[in-house]
Design a protein around this motif. Structure first.
Motif, PDB file in Angstrom:
ATOM      1  N   ILE A 102       5.451  18.762  16.254  1.00  0.00           N
ATOM      2  CA  ILE A 102       5.987  19.825  17.119  1.00  0.00           C
ATOM      3  C   ILE A 102       6.005  19.353  18.581  1.00  0.00           C
ATOM      4  CG2 ILE A 102       5.497  22.132  18.069  1.00  0.00           C
ATOM      5  CD1 ILE A 102       4.461  22.900  15.229  1.00  0.00           C
ATOM      6  N   GLU A 103       4.925  18.700  18.977  1.00  0.00           N
ATOM      7  CA  GLU A 103       4.812  18.158  20.337  1.00  0.00           C
ATOM      8  C   GLU A 103       5.964  17.184  20.619  1.00  0.00           C
ATOM      9  OE1 GLU A 103       0.466  17.607  21.537  1.00  0.00           O
ATOM     10  OE2 GLU A 103       1.240  15.544  21.515  1.00  0.00           O
ATOM     11  N   LEU A 104       6.219  16.298  19.653  1.00  0.00           N
ATOM     12  CA  LEU A 104       7.301  15.318  19.829  1.00  0.00           C
ATOM     13  C   LEU A 104       8.671  16.010  19.823  1.00  0.00           C
ATOM     14  CD1 LEU A 104       5.996  12.402  17.548  1.00  0.00           C
ATOM     15  CD2 LEU A 104       6.194  12.369  20.056  1.00  0.00           C
ATOM     16  N   ALA A 105       8.819  17.042  18.987  1.00  0.00           N
ATOM     17  CA  ALA A 105      10.107  17.745  18.930  1.00  0.00           C
ATOM     18  C   ALA A 105      10.361  18.540  20.204  1.00  0.00           C
ATOM     19  CB  ALA A 105      10.160  18.664  17.707  1.00  0.00           C
ATOM     20  N   ALA A 128       5.120  23.812   7.146  1.00  0.00           N
ATOM     21  CA  ALA A 128       6.504  24.110   7.527  1.00  0.00           C
ATOM     22  C   ALA A 128       6.528  25.378   8.373  1.00  0.00           C
ATOM     23  CB  ALA A 128       7.372  24.259   6.277  1.00  0.00           C
ATOM     24  N   GLN A 129       5.737  26.365   7.953  1.00  0.00           N
ATOM     25  CA  GLN A 129       5.732  27.632   8.684  1.00  0.00           C
ATOM     26  C   GLN A 129       5.104  27.507  10.078  1.00  0.00           C
ATOM     27  OE1 GLN A 129       4.197  31.029   6.492  1.00  0.00           O
ATOM     28  NE2 GLN A 129       5.935  32.225   7.233  1.00  0.00           N
ATOM     29  N   MET A 136      10.794  26.465  15.583  1.00  0.00           N
ATOM     30  CA  MET A 136      11.424  25.219  15.142  1.00  0.00           C
ATOM     31  C   MET A 136      11.557  25.195  13.625  1.00  0.00           C
ATOM     32  SD  MET A 136      10.095  22.292  17.653  1.00  0.00           S
ATOM     33  CE  MET A 136       9.867  22.571  19.415  1.00  0.00           C
ATOM     34  N   ILE A 137      12.412  24.307  13.143  1.00  0.00           N
ATOM     35  CA  ILE A 137      12.556  24.110  11.706  1.00  0.00           C
ATOM     36  C   ILE A 137      11.560  23.039  11.277  1.00  0.00           C
ATOM     37  CG2 ILE A 137      14.117  23.293   9.881  1.00  0.00           C
ATOM     38  CD1 ILE A 137      16.435  24.395  11.641  1.00  0.00           C
ATOM     39  N   GLY A 138      10.766  23.333  10.287  1.00  0.00           N
ATOM     40  CA  GLY A 138       9.800  22.357   9.779  1.00  0.00           C
ATOM     41  C   GLY A 138      10.161  21.934   8.370  1.00  0.00           C
ATOM     42  N   ALA A 166      10.842  25.428   6.446  1.00  0.00           N
ATOM     43  CA  ALA A 166      10.809  26.763   7.049  1.00  0.00           C
ATOM     44  C   ALA A 166      11.774  26.796   8.225  1.00  0.00           C
ATOM     45  CB  ALA A 166       9.403  27.115   7.519  1.00  0.00           C
ATOM     46  N   VAL A 167      12.510  27.895   8.326  1.00  0.00           N
ATOM     47  CA  VAL A 167      13.486  28.071   9.403  1.00  0.00           C
ATOM     48  C   VAL A 167      13.111  29.339  10.157  1.00  0.00           C
ATOM     49  CG1 VAL A 167      15.938  28.388   9.935  1.00  0.00           C
ATOM     50  CG2 VAL A 167      15.264  27.033   7.925  1.00  0.00           C
ATOM     51  N   PRO A 168      13.026  29.282  11.487  1.00  0.00           N
ATOM     52  CA  PRO A 168      12.708  30.514  12.217  1.00  0.00           C
ATOM     53  C   PRO A 168      13.839  31.527  12.073  1.00  0.00           C
ATOM     54  CG  PRO A 168      13.337  28.771  13.759  1.00  0.00           C
ATOM     55  CD  PRO A 168      13.252  28.142  12.398  1.00  0.00           C
ATOM     56  N   THR A 169      13.483  32.776  11.761  1.00  0.00           N
ATOM     57  CA  THR A 169      14.516  33.811  11.595  1.00  0.00           C
ATOM     58  C   THR A 169      14.544  34.741  12.802  1.00  0.00           C
ATOM     59  OG1 THR A 169      12.963  35.291  10.489  1.00  0.00           O
ATOM     60  CG2 THR A 169      14.233  33.811   9.089  1.00  0.00           C
TER      61      THR A 169
END
Lengths: 350, 350
Positions: A102-105, A128-129, A136-138, A166-169
């Motif tokens: 996440i940090e890198l993204a 993923a969640q 973000m998408i994981g 997982a995709v944020p909705t």
């Protein structure tokens, strides 16, 4: 004694946190392990979660799992890194790798972090969640010990390597896709056996690798990959990403926590994180994900007993129900946990 | 007249290059389209490749497909971008997106490029392999018009969205995994019908969405996803990556090239490129991929008629055979191509 006992998730989490802390894990890690396992049960994924806690605790106590791992980056550069899990709890290693991804993204908008020398990390959807909760998408994958046989083969050649996305909705219902690559899990064979039912020939093989419709023979044998060569090939891909390019082990290099309870499993994970909000506004993404869901939910059905769901929806519903009514634990597991609590000396048993 | 005519790949490629150039495509693009389609046939994937050329040419001539697209980045930053395909040939758009993804991965070690407003791009493996030829791992996906029905549903809800992953082996045999997410392709239903065989109930449904073992009813109906909810959910993920987060269309927003021959398809693709050589040396990667392959190839079989293959191996063998003996084209397709050649005025017919 009833077949299952309902326990509130808070009580279960407090109890497990203390158990993990007793093995020498620090406060943050023991609390996360407990939270993650209980969350898995809240989702209704009872094959993972608390059911596995006694095995994890044994492995932590014997130091097969390192309760105080030093998880750090060892290779890579730019938006791609691999870390060592230092034989730590899979849950702790998985969380560290996802946090780093996440940090890198946040910097590069897409990233990948592979991690070696980990152990069983529970449900891939957990990690993923974590990304989705950060908008973000994981995408999360892991290799497991070979338990899937190729059509025509007489011994397993690859694991039923899980994949979760997982995709944020930005809405009430999360989107979490989480599968493993065998056609079915072993539990389904047990269930068919109990009911005295035959199983489809593409579920499992006997101990020689030959397809069978007998669930008991299937249970002695091996699982078949979902979609034949399709699931098989995807499982190879996941093993290559999780174990081969990370510098970890792959194929038969992984050690089963059940066959080798006193050894580290050397499991590898691979996580890709994508930041969609560099591509569109939060509002646009929310609207589009709601449209996507609406199309699924309003699709006509000939079978009224079924309801169209987006991936993760049923787990979300189960979570709401179980937060209210507690988590059903089998009487056997309850007894095992109570005995463990006594043996390990918790301040308050479950 | 024989049922099939064998044509050398060079002759076929030259012929197709000229046809595409006649529609207004530039030399580089027309030559790539011909090369890519012929390569697909060399792999033995005859459902794609040259079979589709007449339709592509019609669409280029009518300008449903733009022969001179301006393909450029429109959103994103860092290692993640989306481009517009400007309604160009899917093959040209796919190549441009993959080239951009490779360029970004050279800088960041992982990258993703999404692309909107594209059209049918043939075999996803073509683009994945472009990455492998540059020593990188390529993951390629695309959305397609909904043709897959969810179990219980009475109309298609998602496409059998393809996914391809190529991994550099630094050896003779490439690793290219390339699947679509229906259990089987429509062609298998036709084959069963011709042979008068029944089909498994998880292949297809009748026109109301009900599972059928009658291949003719299945052909009138819809395909079922590979592994039920597993393939279904993965197809959603691919649609979200290819169409939703890219700002393109998803689900029913895509237009079938067969139902809407005069409209752009608005297809979206998504490509992830990973540079494994930042994680290990070329030698180490080569050794590990050879080990991976060796484990697969030496796995014991109960069915001696089958051989364990790594993904892409059978296509590699077919390619070698067809380079030598030519590509078999059905008499019908041969006639169609000759007629097209005459009509469009090629300098030398096939």
């Amino acid at each position: 004694m009833p077949e299952t006992i309902n326990i509130t998730h808070k009580k279960l989490e407090k109890f497990l946190t203390e158990l993990f802390a007793i093995t020498g894990m620090n406060a943050e890690d023991s609390s996360w392990c407990a939270e993650a396992m209980v969350k898995t049960n809240l989702w209704g994924v009872d094959s993972h979660g608390v059911l596995r806690a006694p095995d994890y605790l044994k492995r932590l106590t014997s130091r097969a799992i390192n309760p105080t791992p030093k998880i750090e980056t060892v290779r890579g550069g730019g938006a791609l890194e691999t870390m060592t899990g230092d034989d730590g709890m899979g849950y702790v290693v998985g969380k560290a790798a996802m946090n780093r991804a996440i940090e890198l993204a946040e910097k590069y908008n897409i990233s990948a972090v592979g991690v070696t020398n980990s152990n069983h990390f529970g449900a891939a959807g957990l990690y993923a969640q974590m990304a989705a909760e950060r908008d973000m998408i994981g995408m999360v994958m892991t290799n497991v010990i070979p338990n899937v046989v190729a059509p025509g083969g007489s011994r397993p050649i690859t694991g039923n390597n899980p994949l979760a996305v997982a995709v944020p909705t930005f809405g009430d219902i999360p989107f979490v896709f989480d599968i493993s690559l065998s056609n079915v899990a072993g539990g389904k064979l047990l269930l068919a056996s109990k009911k005295g039912e035959k199983i489809p020939f593409d579920w499992a093989t006997d101990k020689d690798g030959r397809p069978t419709d007998d669930p008991d023979k299937g249970f002695e044998g091996f699982l078949l990959p979902v979609g034949g060569h399709k699931g098989l090939g995807l499982s190879y891909v996941i093993d290559i990403l999780s174990g081969l390019i990370t510098g970890g082990v792959f194929q038969f290099g992984i050690k089963s926590m059940y066959k080798h309870p006193n050894d580290p499993s050397l499991t590898g994970h691979f996580m890709i994180v994508i930041n969609p909000l560099i591509l569109m506004s939060r509002d646009e993404m929310q609207t589009r994900m709601a449209e996507f869901r609406e199309t699924i939910k309003t699709s006509p059905m000939w079978d009224d007993s079924r309801e169209m769901m987006q991936p993760g929806e049923i787990e979300h519903k189960t979570q709401q129900e179980r937060i209210k009514n507690g988590i059903p634990i089998s009487a056997q597991l309850y007894e095992d946990l109570v005995a463990l609590g006594t043996k390990m000396g918790v301040s308050e048993n479950i």
